[in-house]
Design a protein around this motif. Structure first.
Motif, PDB file in Angstrom:
ATOM      1  N   MET A 187       0.938  -1.039   0.061  1.00 45.11           N
ATOM      2  CA  MET A 187      -0.064   0.061   0.101  1.00 45.11           C
ATOM      3  C   MET A 187       0.923   1.229   0.018  1.00 45.11           C
ATOM      4  O   MET A 187       0.279   2.371   0.274  1.00 45.11           O
ATOM      5  CB  MET A 187      -0.999   0.140   1.214  1.00 45.11           C
ATOM      6  N   ALA A 188       2.149   1.236  -0.243  1.00 43.11           N
ATOM      7  CA  ALA A 188       3.039   2.272  -0.115  1.00 43.11           C
ATOM      8  C   ALA A 188       2.998   3.210  -1.542  1.00 43.11           C
ATOM      9  O   ALA A 188       2.516   2.487  -2.453  1.00 43.11           O
ATOM     10  CB  ALA A 188       4.377   1.902   0.159  1.00 43.11           C
ATOM     11  N   THR A 189       2.878   4.527  -1.412  1.00 38.05           N
ATOM     12  CA  THR A 189       3.074   5.342  -2.593  1.00 38.05           C
ATOM     13  C   THR A 189       4.148   6.109  -2.456  1.00 38.05           C
ATOM     14  O   THR A 189       4.586   6.457  -1.204  1.00 38.05           O
ATOM     15  CB  THR A 189       1.853   6.075  -2.666  1.00 38.05           C
ATOM     16  N   PRO A 190       4.826   6.706  -3.287  1.00 37.93           N
ATOM     17  CA  PRO A 190       5.988   7.722  -3.315  1.00 37.93           C
ATOM     18  C   PRO A 190       5.461   8.757  -2.234  1.00 37.93           C
ATOM     19  O   PRO A 190       6.453   9.137  -1.530  1.00 37.93           O
ATOM     20  CB  PRO A 190       5.936   8.246  -4.571  1.00 37.93           C
ATOM     21  N   ALA A 191       4.151   9.185  -2.327  1.00 39.76           N
ATOM     22  CA  ALA A 191       3.904  10.422  -1.395  1.00 39.76           C
ATOM     23  C   ALA A 191       3.946  10.044   0.085  1.00 39.76           C
ATOM     24  O   ALA A 191       4.618  10.633   0.690  1.00 39.76           O
ATOM     25  CB  ALA A 191       2.448  10.755  -1.701  1.00 39.76           C
ATOM     26  N   ASN A 192       3.643   8.987   0.423  1.00 43.50           N
ATOM     27  CA  ASN A 192       3.297   8.424   1.975  1.00 43.50           C
ATOM     28  C   ASN A 192       4.901   7.780   2.444  1.00 43.50           C
ATOM     29  O   ASN A 192       5.098   7.849   3.408  1.00 43.50           O
ATOM     30  CB  ASN A 192       2.264   7.662   2.329  1.00 43.50           C
ATOM     31  N   VAL A 193       5.505   7.490   1.332  1.00 44.67           N
ATOM     32  CA  VAL A 193       7.024   7.094   1.832  1.00 44.67           C
ATOM     33  C   VAL A 193       7.736   8.673   2.420  1.00 44.67           C
ATOM     34  O   VAL A 193       8.313   8.507   3.407  1.00 44.67           O
ATOM     35  CB  VAL A 193       7.776   6.514   0.286  1.00 44.67           C
ATOM     36  N   ILE A 194       7.482   9.549   1.356  1.00 43.08           N
ATOM     37  CA  ILE A 194       8.243  10.866   1.827  1.00 43.08           C
ATOM     38  C   ILE A 194       7.750  11.493   2.925  1.00 43.08           C
ATOM     39  O   ILE A 194       8.334  11.826   3.775  1.00 43.08           O
ATOM     40  CB  ILE A 194       8.054  11.583   0.522  1.00 43.08           C
ATOM     41  N   GLN A 195       6.412  11.238   3.145  1.00 41.20           N
ATOM     42  CA  GLN A 195       5.899  11.631   4.375  1.00 41.20           C
ATOM     43  C   GLN A 195       6.195  11.111   5.486  1.00 41.20           C
ATOM     44  O   GLN A 195       6.433  11.552   6.718  1.00 41.20           O
ATOM     45  CB  GLN A 195       4.277  11.464   4.433  1.00 41.20           C
TER      46      GLN A 195
END
Length: 317
Positions: A187-195
């Motif tokens: 369920m990871a996305t680039p945006a929530n990785v950065i967050q």
């Protein structure tokens, strides 16, 4: 060697989790000598860090019933770092006796997945980790922490960033110097990785933060790219894309080690791994498992791999 993309680290540190995370759910037991041969092929390809096995109940995970034998085949090598997953005090005792360099303790950031995964509450899991930390004192065996469902839960949906931060703090306070954010559910996305990386940086000074992605929704390497853009240097991956959590609906495998190394290589980031050797290792993994694996670079080869003109038919008309 290419110059790293601006903001990317010059070097990434890889941990190969295929021997544990990749094989744990295989329904047919992989003979010990084949596991050892696969690990040796990965060593020959330049990998030096392995999550090599897990000390769990053979009734729960029959594939790992040869944990001590697999670890013994490589124990004591100064050029290797060998970690073992342990779910409880009994597993920790076995891992210490077998000579693991480090033990990986894991709990989920969501309560429901933790209950499914280890049949314990998150509070009980963390209390058990304190017992393991006391056991490990003076043994020379390091503690590492893994936060499962760090990017989302298949039962609860979104996982609060603060829950991940609080769990990382608890791990840190137990003396863990390496903490992995696990994309157990894809369920990871680039945006929530950065967050999450931004939220964790202030509380993990002196702790290595690692990222572990699955490719369930096809963005595993995009998430790794996001991590690189944040300067994260530690990544976990599985040869050929083996793996997938058995307690997650519709789960698929980890990002493939050879695909990740290709991304690093083409981004100017050194890893110490030989891509051609990893492609050979992925082929061996495929033969051992007996089915096609999802890795892409093992099929296509490096970007500049050429073919002869007569190997492809010429268009007519």
């Amino acid at each position: 060697m290419l110059t790293p993309i601006q903001g990317f680290p010059e070097r990434a540190v890889l941990t190969e989790v295929g021997p544990r995370d990749g094989l744990q759910s295989e329904p047919v037991f992989v003979p010990t000598d084949q596991k050892i041969a696969l690990i040796q092929s990965l060593i020959d390809a330049g990998l030096r860090r392995f999550e090599i096995t897990s000390f769990v109940s053979p009734r729960a995970v029959p594939q790992m019933r040869d944990a001590a034998e697999v670890l013994a085949a490589f124990r004591g090598r100064d050029d290797l770092h060998l970690t073992a997953l342990v779910p409880n005090l009994r597993g920790a005792e076995a891992a210490i006796e077998a000579g693991a360099d480090a033990m990986v303790l894991f709990a989920s950031a969501s309560e429901s997945h933790n209950l499914k995964n280890v049949n314990r509450s998150r509070t009980d899991s963390l209390a058990g980790f304190a017992d393991i930390a006391r056991l490990a004192e003076g043994t020379g065996v390091a503690l590492q922490g893994a936060i499962a469902t760090a990017f989302g839960c298949p039962f609860e949906g979104e996982v609060a960033v603060q829950a991940v931060v609080d769990q990382a703090k608890a791990y840190r306070d137990l003396g863990m110097n390496y903490i992995t954010l696990g994309d157990t559910t894809g369920m990871a996305t680039p945006a929530n990785v950065i967050q999450r990386v931004q939220a964790l940086r202030p509380v993990l000074d002196g702790v290595d933060l690692a990222l572990h992605f699955h490719n369930t929704r096809g963005v595993g390497l995009a998430c790794a790219y996001a991590g690189l853009s944040m300067g994260v240097t530690h990544y976990e991956s599985s040869i050929g894309g083996l793996g997938g959590c058995p307690f997650v609906p519709r789960a698929t495998g980890n990002i493939a080690t050879e695909d990740l190394v290709y991304l690093l290589q083409e981004s100017g980031v050194q890893s110490g791994a030989d891509l051609d050797g990893l492609i050979d290792a992925a082929g061996l993994a495929e033969r051992i498992i007996g089915r096609e694996l999802p890795g892409q670079v093992m099929k296509a080869g490096p970007r500049l791999k050429t073919a002869t003109m007569d190997s492809v038919r010429t268009a007519n008309g």
